[in-house]
Design an enzyme around this catalytic site. Structure first.
Site, PDB file in Angstrom:
ATOM      1  N   ASP A   1      -2.118   6.798  -3.432  1.00 46.65           N
ATOM      2  CA  ASP A   1      -0.957   6.120  -2.850  1.00 46.65           C
ATOM      3  C   ASP A   1      -0.434   5.003  -3.744  1.00 46.65           C
ATOM      4  O   ASP A   1      -0.845   4.862  -4.895  1.00 46.65           O
ATOM      5  CB  ASP A   1      -1.290   5.579  -1.465  1.00 46.65           C
ATOM      6  CG  ASP A   1      -2.283   4.426  -1.504  1.00 46.65           C
ATOM      7  OD1 ASP A   1      -3.113   4.393  -2.421  1.00 46.65           O
ATOM      8  OD2 ASP A   1      -2.230   3.560  -0.601  1.00 46.65           O
TER       9      ASP A   1
ATOM     10  N   ASP B   1      -0.826   1.734  -4.013  1.00 51.08           N
ATOM     11  CA  ASP B   1      -1.721   0.745  -4.637  1.00 51.08           C
ATOM     12  C   ASP B   1      -3.062   1.331  -5.046  1.00 51.08           C
ATOM     13  O   ASP B   1      -3.936   0.602  -5.508  1.00 51.08           O
ATOM     14  CB  ASP B   1      -1.923  -0.455  -3.714  1.00 51.08           C
ATOM     15  CG  ASP B   1      -2.776  -0.140  -2.497  1.00 51.08           C
ATOM     16  OD1 ASP B   1      -2.676   0.994  -1.984  1.00 51.08           O
ATOM     17  OD2 ASP B   1      -3.528  -1.021  -2.038  1.00 51.08           O
TER      18      ASP B   1
ATOM     19  N   ASP C   1      -5.579   2.884  -3.325  1.00 48.32           N
ATOM     20  CA  ASP C   1      -6.810   2.871  -2.540  1.00 48.32           C
ATOM     21  C   ASP C   1      -6.975   4.111  -1.657  1.00 48.32           C
ATOM     22  O   ASP C   1      -8.057   4.372  -1.153  1.00 48.32           O
ATOM     23  CB  ASP C   1      -6.947   1.587  -1.717  1.00 48.32           C
ATOM     24  CG  ASP C   1      -5.808   1.370  -0.723  1.00 48.32           C
ATOM     25  OD1 ASP C   1      -4.875   2.198  -0.682  1.00 48.32           O
ATOM     26  OD2 ASP C   1      -5.848   0.356   0.001  1.00 48.32           O
ATOM     27  N   ARG C   2      -5.906   4.884  -1.471  1.00 54.61           N
ATOM     28  CA  ARG C   2      -6.000   6.090  -0.653  1.00 54.61           C
ATOM     29  C   ARG C   2      -5.996   7.341  -1.531  1.00 54.61           C
ATOM     30  O   ARG C   2      -5.616   7.296  -2.691  1.00 54.61           O
ATOM     31  CB  ARG C   2      -4.848   6.160   0.348  1.00 54.61           C
ATOM     32  CG  ARG C   2      -4.833   4.989   1.304  1.00 54.61           C
ATOM     33  CD  ARG C   2      -3.701   5.094   2.309  1.00 54.61           C
ATOM     34  NE  ARG C   2      -3.669   3.920   3.163  1.00 54.61           N
ATOM     35  CZ  ARG C   2      -3.405   3.926   4.467  1.00 54.61           C
ATOM     36  NH1 ARG C   2      -3.137   5.069   5.071  1.00 54.61           N
ATOM     37  NH2 ARG C   2      -3.397   2.821   5.160  1.00 54.61           N
TER      38      ARG C   2
ATOM     39  N   SER D   1       0.809  -1.213   0.000  1.00 55.63           N
ATOM     40  CA  SER D   1       0.000   0.000   0.000  1.00 55.63           C
ATOM     41  C   SER D   1       0.847   1.270   0.000  1.00 55.63           C
ATOM     42  O   SER D   1       1.568   1.538  -0.944  1.00 55.63           O
ATOM     43  CB  SER D   1      -0.962  -0.020   1.189  1.00 55.63           C
ATOM     44  OG  SER D   1      -1.879   1.055   1.111  1.00 55.63           O
ATOM     45  N   HIS D   2       0.773   2.042   1.070  1.00 50.19           N
ATOM     46  CA  HIS D   2       1.423   3.343   1.158  1.00 50.19           C
ATOM     47  C   HIS D   2       2.837   3.263   1.717  1.00 50.19           C
ATOM     48  O   HIS D   2       3.487   4.289   1.900  1.00 50.19           O
ATOM     49  CB  HIS D   2       0.588   4.265   2.038  1.00 50.19           C
ATOM     50  CG  HIS D   2       0.330   3.682   3.408  1.00 50.19           C
ATOM     51  ND1 HIS D   2      -0.452   2.568   3.583  1.00 50.19           N
ATOM     52  CD2 HIS D   2       0.778   4.027   4.634  1.00 50.19           C
ATOM     53  CE1 HIS D   2      -0.487   2.269   4.880  1.00 50.19           C
ATOM     54  NE2 HIS D   2       0.244   3.128   5.531  1.00 50.19           N
TER      55      HIS D   2
ATOM     56  N   LYS E   1     -11.385   0.569  -0.442  1.00 49.51           N
ATOM     57  CA  LYS E   1     -11.365   2.016  -0.622  1.00 49.51           C
ATOM     58  C   LYS E   1     -10.779   2.317  -1.990  1.00 49.51           C
ATOM     59  O   LYS E   1     -10.040   1.516  -2.551  1.00 49.51           O
ATOM     60  CB  LYS E   1     -10.571   2.691   0.498  1.00 49.51           C
ATOM     61  CG  LYS E   1      -9.230   2.071   0.848  1.00 49.51           C
ATOM     62  CD  LYS E   1      -8.661   2.754   2.088  1.00 49.51           C
ATOM     63  CE  LYS E   1      -7.369   2.108   2.569  1.00 49.51           C
ATOM     64  NZ  LYS E   1      -7.609   0.915   3.388  1.00 49.51           N
TER      65      LYS E   1
END
Length: 559
Positions: A284, A286, A288-289, A118-119, A385
């Site tokens: 971010d 991946d 999702d943010r 992710s982030h 998300k």
């Protein structure tokens, strides 16, 4: 006839997936059989109610970070060994998390293996991650992640096929020893889906009309949403190339930290301020943010989801057609969304941190829009998300509002919202990679104070404690209970502080401190957040003794 080989292996300690899968340093995943053990544990743990691994169709892809290529080949070899029928893989392994969720649902797949941290930063010295998503497109529940973990503790052998490496750089369908590997353009399906949710013609007309001076800048942060953002904003909405930046996915994210907040997206923030962009957004690693900003305006994620919910049925065709069934937020997220739910007479839920809790509500038809203060916003169009969905939601709202009130800015939208609902001043302090034992000791001390109610009735800096607890949640859908989800100190005026330990880091502990103060005084609405919250922040640090336990005078990140 497929020749399946078996190789002896031994368990590794600590392969317990968190809310977002297993995240470790790349060098940990590169240990012999470490990744293989975990991938096989995932395949063995796929519930029979979902069809199990044998004959399964799995969506596979990730955020392009370092070590992705090697893991894709491992998944192919082990999938053959497990009898998987089909893998649907993004070209070059690139697939955003929300796009993967959509593909799982669209193809009625058994599930998906997402290769992302992710982030978190990427590169040889940084992080990698693997997580499993279910057939609904959402993260695996604890019953499945617990089973994965149990398998990793007892695994003795690997079952795999020795096959040539698959070329994931070409869109094609390959047949390999009984396994179909379909390599697709991971952007196409997602963009087509967004066109069914939003009115692209209305957004395009607003952004590109001759007398419009509304300038947009999207930052892909060299993560997975670069290709998606470029296709959407330049290809579909007709914006100039200057409207996007850092849209090439890189294994190390260009040496940057792909986390869309004011600290790590400082390049975007500086450009929006210096070049006077009307609207800025980032996503971010991946995808999702998201972060939403305007010229001289920062939209907190808590305010963002509340504003999207407020305008949903007016500005977004998907909700005009389907309605809004309910709203939900994670417990640490500010209570701004609660006020929208109350005004619109919608069912409302406060859940623990973790998107799977929203997924349960969505699958039951009881939640349409939800969000987390950690820059995650989404709806029931997928079960993750979705950063670009949030950006398109904001562009839809701006197009809608400007159709009747020309020259309405992001700051104007914020202030108009506060005039209706009041303002929930909110901030989060992150203390990253602190000593895990000391962090646990700090939280244990607070939990003892909760048990004895020793803080209730005491006044700190003018704030009197009304209630303390350690948040627990009874899921209304599956009746599962989640305990110890965050220490809360709630004051008589409705202000509150929350302290919890995060499970998204790859090493050490991350302490998150949340502070929130509500105001219905219009004179306070324009105040800078940190200035408005400083008295409460001082109280939070006093009650938690955070500096003493972590040794940190300043947080790593303030959002």
């Amino acid at each position: 006839m497929v020749s399946i080989q078996t190789t002896a292996t031994t368990p590794f300690e600590g392969q317990k997936p968190g809310t977002s899968g297993l995240r470790k340093r790349v060098k940990v995943f590169q240990q012999k059989n470490y990744t293989e053990n975990f991938v096989q544990a995932i395949l063995e743990a796929i519930p029979q109610s979902e069809g199990g691994a044998k004959g399964a169709t799995l969506v596979v892809g990730g955020d392009g970070r370092y070590y992705l290529d090697e893991v894709l080949q491992i998944i192919v070899r082990l999938s053959i060994g497990a009898g998987v029928s089909k893998l649907i893989v993004g070209k070059n392994g690139i697939l955003s998390t929300p796009a993967a969720s959509h593909l799982i649902r669209k193809n009625k797949a058994t599930g998906g293996i997402l290769l992302t941290a992710s982030h978190n930063p990427g590169g040889p010295e940084n992080d990698f991650g693997i997580k499993y998503n279910m057939s609904n497109g959402g993260p695996a529940p604890e019953s499945v992640t617990d089973k994965i973990y149990e398998i990793t503790k007892t695994i003795k052998e690997l079952r795999w096929a020795d096959v040539p490496a698959v070329d994931f750089s070409k869109i094609a369908t390959n047949q390999i020893e009984g396994l179909t590997v379909q390599v697709i353009d991971g952007v196409d399906d997602y963009v087509d889906y967004m066109k069914t949710i939003f009115d692209f013609d209305a957004i395009r007309a607003f952004l590109t009309k001759d007398d419009n001076k509304f300038k947009v800048l999207f930052d892909g942060m060299n993560g997975v949403t670069g290709p998606y953002g470029h296709r959407l904003f330049v290809g579909e909405l007709g914006l100039p190339e200057s409207s996007v930046m850092r849209c090439q996915p890189l294994p190390d994210f260009g040496g940057a930290h792909p986390d869309p907040n004011l600290t790590y997206a400082h390049d975007l923030v500086e450009r929006v301020d210096k070049e006077k962009y009307d609207f800025g957004a980032a996503s971010d690693g991946d995808g999702d943010r998201n972060m939403i900003i305007g010229y001289k305006a920062f939209v907190t994620p808590s305010d963002s989801v509340a504003i999207i919910a407020h305008y949903a049925k007016e500005a977004i065709p998907y909700f005009k057609k389907n309605g809004v069934n309910g709203l939900a937020r994670s417990m640490p997220t500010s209570q701004a969304l609660d006020l929208v739910a109350k005004k619109q007479n919608l069912e409302f839920f406060e859940v623990p941190t973790g998107w799977k809790f929203f997924g349960n509500l969505m699958d039951a038809g009881r939640c349409s829009i939800c969000g987390e203060e950690s820059f995650g916003t989404g709806s029931d169009h997928v079960r993750e998300k979705d950063g670009l969905w949030a950006v398109l939601s904001w562009l839809s709202i701006l197009a809608h509002v400007n159709s009747t009130r020309p020259n309405t800015s992001v700051q104007d939208v914020l202030q108009a919202h506060y005039k209706i609902y009041g303002r929930n001043f909110f901030s989060r302090y992150d203390y990253e990679e602190v000593d895990g034992q000391r962090a646990d000791e700090m939280v244990s001390r607070l939990r003892q104070q909760i048990e004895t109610k020793s803080l209730v009735g005491k006044t700190f800096g003018g704030f009197t404690v009304a209630k303390t607890d350690d948040f627990s949640y009874l899921d209304p859908i599956d009746q599962s209970v989640s305990k110890k989800q965050g220490v809360r100190v709630i004051f008589e005026d409705g202000s509150r502080i929350v302290i919890r330990l995060s499970g998204t880091g790859s090493q050490g502990a991350t302490v998150r401190l949340y502070v929130e103060k509500y105001s219905n005084n219009p004179e306070e609405y324009p105040l800078e957040t940190q200035k408005a919250l400083q008295p409460l922040i001082d109280v939070a640090l006093e009650i938690s003794q955070l500096v003493k336990y972590t040794g940190r005078e300043e947080p790593t990140v303030i959002t």
